[in-house]
Structure formats: structure tokens, C-alpha cells
Design a protein around this motif. Structure first.
Motif, PDB file in Angstrom:
ATOM      1  N   ARG A 200      30.589  49.715  44.786  1.00 17.83           N
ATOM      2  CA  ARG A 200      31.338  48.797  43.922  1.00 17.83           C
ATOM      3  C   ARG A 200      32.819  48.776  44.317  1.00 17.83           C
ATOM      4  O   ARG A 200      33.451  47.719  44.352  1.00 17.83           O
ATOM      5  CB  ARG A 200      31.199  49.220  42.456  1.00 17.83           C
ATOM      6  CG  ARG A 200      29.861  48.870  41.832  1.00 17.83           C
ATOM      7  CD  ARG A 200      29.818  49.187  40.356  1.00 17.83           C
ATOM      8  NE  ARG A 200      28.687  48.509  39.719  1.00 17.83           N
ATOM      9  CZ  ARG A 200      28.549  48.353  38.419  1.00 17.83           C
ATOM     10  NH1 ARG A 200      29.465  48.823  37.589  1.00 17.83           N
ATOM     11  NH2 ARG A 200      27.506  47.704  37.921  1.00 17.83           N
ATOM     12  N   ARG A 201      33.330  49.925  44.588  1.00 16.13           N
ATOM     13  CA  ARG A 201      34.739  50.009  45.013  1.00 16.13           C
ATOM     14  C   ARG A 201      34.953  49.230  46.309  1.00 16.13           C
ATOM     15  O   ARG A 201      35.935  48.501  46.460  1.00 16.13           O
ATOM     16  CB  ARG A 201      35.129  51.481  45.191  1.00 16.13           C
ATOM     17  CG  ARG A 201      36.605  51.699  45.497  1.00 16.13           C
ATOM     18  CD  ARG A 201      36.881  53.180  45.712  1.00 16.13           C
ATOM     19  NE  ARG A 201      38.281  53.429  45.978  1.00 16.13           N
ATOM     20  CZ  ARG A 201      39.183  53.684  45.047  1.00 16.13           C
ATOM     21  NH1 ARG A 201      38.829  53.750  43.784  1.00 16.13           N
ATOM     22  NH2 ARG A 201      40.442  53.904  45.364  1.00 16.13           N
ATOM     23  N   LEU A 204      35.016  45.462  45.606  1.00 17.89           N
ATOM     24  CA  LEU A 204      36.264  45.004  45.000  1.00 17.89           C
ATOM     25  C   LEU A 204      37.417  45.031  45.997  1.00 17.89           C
ATOM     26  O   LEU A 204      38.284  44.153  45.989  1.00 17.89           O
ATOM     27  CB  LEU A 204      36.598  45.853  43.780  1.00 17.89           C
ATOM     28  CG  LEU A 204      35.600  45.734  42.617  1.00 17.89           C
ATOM     29  CD1 LEU A 204      35.979  46.680  41.485  1.00 17.89           C
ATOM     30  CD2 LEU A 204      35.533  44.304  42.110  1.00 17.89           C
ATOM     31  N   GLN A 205      37.438  46.015  46.868  1.00 14.76           N
ATOM     32  CA  GLN A 205      38.513  46.101  47.861  1.00 14.76           C
ATOM     33  C   GLN A 205      38.394  45.022  48.928  1.00 14.76           C
ATOM     34  O   GLN A 205      39.392  44.484  49.399  1.00 14.76           O
ATOM     35  CB  GLN A 205      38.494  47.487  48.516  1.00 14.76           C
ATOM     36  CG  GLN A 205      38.963  48.601  47.596  1.00 14.76           C
ATOM     37  CD  GLN A 205      38.835  49.969  48.231  1.00 14.76           C
ATOM     38  OE1 GLN A 205      37.967  50.209  49.084  1.00 14.76           O
ATOM     39  NE2 GLN A 205      39.686  50.899  47.828  1.00 14.76           N
ATOM     40  N   GLU A 300      32.720  49.408  35.363  1.00 14.31           N
ATOM     41  CA  GLU A 300      33.817  48.833  36.133  1.00 14.31           C
ATOM     42  C   GLU A 300      34.056  47.360  35.812  1.00 14.31           C
ATOM     43  O   GLU A 300      35.190  46.874  35.862  1.00 14.31           O
ATOM     44  CB  GLU A 300      33.565  48.982  37.643  1.00 14.31           C
ATOM     45  CG  GLU A 300      33.576  50.402  38.154  1.00 14.31           C
ATOM     46  CD  GLU A 300      32.198  51.032  38.203  1.00 14.31           C
ATOM     47  OE1 GLU A 300      32.006  51.991  38.975  1.00 14.31           O
ATOM     48  OE2 GLU A 300      31.300  50.560  37.466  1.00 14.31           O
ATOM     49  N   ARG A 340      36.558  56.177  36.587  1.00 14.27           N
ATOM     50  CA  ARG A 340      36.369  55.070  37.537  1.00 14.27           C
ATOM     51  C   ARG A 340      36.833  53.747  36.932  1.00 14.27           C
ATOM     52  O   ARG A 340      37.414  52.909  37.622  1.00 14.27           O
ATOM     53  CB  ARG A 340      34.897  54.963  37.937  1.00 14.27           C
ATOM     54  CG  ARG A 340      34.412  56.039  38.872  1.00 14.27           C
ATOM     55  CD  ARG A 340      33.081  55.642  39.504  1.00 14.27           C
ATOM     56  NE  ARG A 340      32.068  55.314  38.523  1.00 14.27           N
ATOM     57  CZ  ARG A 340      31.229  56.198  37.986  1.00 14.27           C
ATOM     58  NH1 ARG A 340      31.308  57.478  38.330  1.00 14.27           N
ATOM     59  NH2 ARG A 340      30.314  55.816  37.107  1.00 14.27           N
ATOM     60  N   THR A 344      39.666  51.372  38.499  1.00 10.56           N
ATOM     61  CA  THR A 344      39.366  49.972  38.808  1.00 10.56           C
ATOM     62  C   THR A 344      40.401  49.051  38.171  1.00 10.56           C
ATOM     63  O   THR A 344      40.878  48.097  38.800  1.00 10.56           O
ATOM     64  CB  THR A 344      37.958  49.598  38.300  1.00 10.56           C
ATOM     65  OG1 THR A 344      36.994  50.458  38.916  1.00 10.56           O
ATOM     66  CG2 THR A 344      37.626  48.146  38.632  1.00 10.56           C
TER      67      THR A 344
END
Length: 404
Positions: A200-201, A204-205, A300, A340, A344
Motif C-alpha cells: 500500500r505504501r 501511494l508513493q 490507510e 501506519r 500515511t
């Protein structure tokens, strides 16, 4: 001198005569001759004879012939077809080394041979979109992962969408898929719902892009649409995606709470269906999108909602508590999920958070036609090609919820 026509094949010992080994080698040499020494018809006839001999040859003989023919730039079709369907360690010599194999050869091998053959093929350099799509179509995890790891393989968008769909149940594919250059935001945003924290990170990045360029080029279109009374649904929907404002001013004017912050505060005693629906409307998203966000186990997406709508970190904490989510563990340390969520919230710029939120709203609500809802309920995921990109995204992300 004996007549070879009258020598029974079964009379030969299992290991074969020396003459057989020598003849196999010579015929392989003939097939390997350059075009200046042998024409296409002679090569084809020699290849046909070699095929007939190889049918009765030992595995070691076939392996020697395959190794001899692998470097060729031109290989008789019948010979290639036979060797490609041989045992994996024999077929692999051609699959891995023979540059002259056509897409048709490889596709036919993938369809007719075993998983081991397809795995070997998945590691072949320079796989085309057609071959990759064929390999992925079997749904074999180890083959799919090998294709995704193959940096020289090219993937079509159809193939990528197919793997996105498979990743919902085979989540080990997610990190490999996220490294592919062919993956587009449409696929990444829908994968978000079933990916783990690290993936997920990454999403998003990498995919939470700005809409600044679109806003610049469409700046003068907003007053045009306003003059027309926003009557055109096509331009209205696109402009809603592009505009800078996230909150729904019309909903705020009608809301019994007076604003989004007040609705969040009202949820402090516990989130109800009515308050959740109101928060969604005030945030400029449909209730089904809000429900998906509020019901997200990872959390998130809640941070994305708050950042996109201009809610503060304190508002985020109120929402977290309203859903009875833990902030700390028994030893007093910060709960990993809550940590987290806070990270986020801090890492995303408002504009980028809005892009993600609006894409979710577009794909998870605007695309929910009656036909799509029916397809989701009935689990008709095999009919994905009949739907548009946002419709496919909605089907994949909501299938589990509607399937209950």
C-alpha cells in the motif's frame, strides 16, 4: 552388404547402434548448414527425417540434437514443434537458447506442454506481449511470478489487468506486479484494497499523482461548464475529478451537522450508518465509497479521506476512535495499524490524496451500473472484458463485499 529396409527396428539394442548416433549427428549438421549450402526445401526434408529418427531415439540423443540446434537462426518447424514438447530438460535447451523460435512456436508450446515448460518459457529473454499473455492465462502462480520477474518480458494491458484480478486471491503476486512498468494507476488503486501495508505504501508513493497539469489546462473550462448549467454529464464528471475543491458544498448547505468537522465530532459516540453516509456526502464521495473506506481493515484509506478533505490529524483520531479501532497495544506502545494510518496522513500531499480518493469514488460508485452490481453479486468476474476500466475496478474491489 545388408539392406537397411529389411532390418527390423526392434532388433536394435536399447542403446542404439553407433551408426544411429553418427547419423543423428550428421543430419543435425545438415539442418545447421547456412542458406548458401542448403535451400529451405532441403532443410525441411532433412528435418522431417530427423524427426522420424528422434521419435525412436533415446532422451540423451534427443538432448544432443536439441543442444546442436539451439543456436540456429533457422529451424525446421516440425523439428522445433517436436523438441519443444519433449521433456522439460530437453525442450528447455530450445526455450532458453533458440532465438529463432517464433511467437507462434512459443504460444503453441505453452498451450500443449506442461507447467514446467511454461515456467521455463516465463524466464526466456524478450517475451512478447502475445506470449506473456498466453503464459499468464493459465493462472499458474509460479509461472505468473516468473513472468513478472522477467524484466525483458513485455506485458499487454489485458495481461496486466488479468494479473491484478488474480492478485485478489493470490496476494503474493502484488509486490511483483507493483514493480512492472506496465502497471497503471487504475490497476494500482484497485489493488490497494487487498494489498498488505508495504505494498500500500508503494502504491501511494508511486501512483498518487498530482492533477496540477490537468487543472492548468482545464482552468477556463470550468466557467464554460457553469454557463451551460453543468448540463453535460460527460464534462461535469471529468471536471469533478479535476477540480481542486474536494468537499461537497451543496451537501454542506443541507447537512444537519453544518459541516464535515461537526459530522466527525458527532461520530465520537460511535459511528452509525447515518453519520457514515453524511460524512461521505460532505466529503464529496458516494456512500458506497465512504463505506469501503470506513470498513477498510488496514485503515490507510481513512487517512487518505482526511487528508483529501482537509481534516486535521485530530479529526483523523476522532474517526479512528469512532470505529473502536485501537490506538495502543497492551504494553502501551502505539498500535501498528494506527501508526501506519498516521504516517500515511503525513506522507501524502492534499492534491495527491484527492487524486486517489476521487479515482476510488469514480471507479467504485459512478461505475456501479445495475448490470455491474448484478455481475458483482453473481461473481461474474470472468466477464470483465465486457466492462470499462472503472467498472472492472469496481467489480474487483467490491466483489468480496457484495458476494456475501
Amino acid at each position: 552388404m545388408s539392406d537397411p529396409a529389411h532390418m527390423p527396428e526392434e532388433a536394435a539394442p536399447a542403446a542404439g547402434f553407433r551408426a544411429r548416433h553418427a547419423l543423428l549427428k550428421r543430419l543435425a549438421d545438415v539442418v545447421s548448414l547456412p542458406a548458401s549450402r542448403i535451400n529451405a526445401f532441403e532443410r525441411a526434408v532433412t528435418g522431417d527425417l530427423l524427426v522420424e529418427m528422434l521419435r525412436l531415439a533415446s532422451a540423451e540423443d534427443r538432448r544432443r540434437v536439441a543442444a546442436r540446434l539451439a543456436p540456429l537462426t533457422e529451424l525446421p518447424n516440425a523439428l522445433a514443434r517436436m523438441l519443444l514438447r519433449d521433456e522439460p530438460d530437453i525442450a528447455g535447451l530450445l526455450i532458453e537458447q533458440c532465438a529463432s523460435l517464433s511467437d507462434a512456436d512459443l504460444v503453441a508450446c505453452a498451450r500443449d506442454a506442461s507447467t514446467e515448460h511454461r515456467f521455463l518459457m516465463a524466464n526466456r529473454r524478450g517475451l512478447s506481449e502475445v506470449v506473456s499473455e498466453t503464459l499468464l492465462s493459465f493462472g499458474e502462480s509460479e509461472v505468473i511470478e516468473a513472468v513478472l520477474r522477467n524484466n525483458t518480458a513485455r506485458l499487454s494491458q489485458v495481461a496486466v489487468e488479468g494479473v491484478v484480478s488474480l492478485s485478489r486471491t493470490d496476494r503474493g503476486l502484488c509486490p511483483h506486479l507493483l514493480k512492472r512498468p506496465e502497471l497503471r494507476p487504475s490497476g494500482a488503486y484497485v489493488m490497494f484494497w487487498w494489498c498488505g501495508p508495504e505494498d500500500r505504501r508503494t502504491i501511494l508513493q508511486r501512483f498518487a499523482v498530482s492533477r496540477e497539469v490537468m487543472q492548468e489546462v482545464a482552468e477556463d473550462v470550468f466557467p464554460m461548464a457553469a454557463e451551460e448549467g453543468w448540463q453535460d454529464p460527460v464534462s461535469r464528471k471529468a471536471l469533478q475529478f479535476i477540480e481542486r475543491r474536494q468537499r461537497n458544498r451543496a451537501a454542506i448547505a443541507k447537512s444537519p451537522y453544518g459541516g464535515l468537522e461537526q459530522a466527525v465530532e458527532a461520530a465520537g459516540d460511535g459511528m452509525t450508518r447515518e453519520i457514515a453516509t453524511e460524512i461521505a456526502y460532505l466529503s464529496g464521495v458516494k456512500p458506497i465509497t465512504g463505506a469501503k473506506i470506513l470498513g477498510d481493515p488496514g485503515g490507510e484509506s481513512l487517512a487518505i479521506l482526511c487528508k483529501a478533505t482537509g481534516l486535521t490529524r485530530g479529526d483523523l483520531q476522532l474517526l479512528w476512535r469512532s470505529m473502536r479501532r485501537p490506538e495502543a497495544q497492551e504494553d502501551g506502545s502505539v498500535d501498528p495499524a494506527w501508526e501506519r494510518v498516521q504516517i500515511t496522513y503525513e506522507m501524502l500531499a492534499v492534491d495527491r490524496a484527492q487524486t486517489v480518493l476521487r479515482y476510488w469514488n469514480w471507479s467504485l460508485s459512478s461505475a456501479l451500473t445495475p448490470a455491474l452490481l448484478r455481475a458483482i453479486r453473481e461473481g461474474e468476474e470472468e466477464a470483465l472484458d465486457d466492462y470499462s476500466a472503472p467498472e472492472r475496478a469496481a467489480m474487483l474491489a467490491l466483489a468480496e463485499n457484495f458476494g456475501r
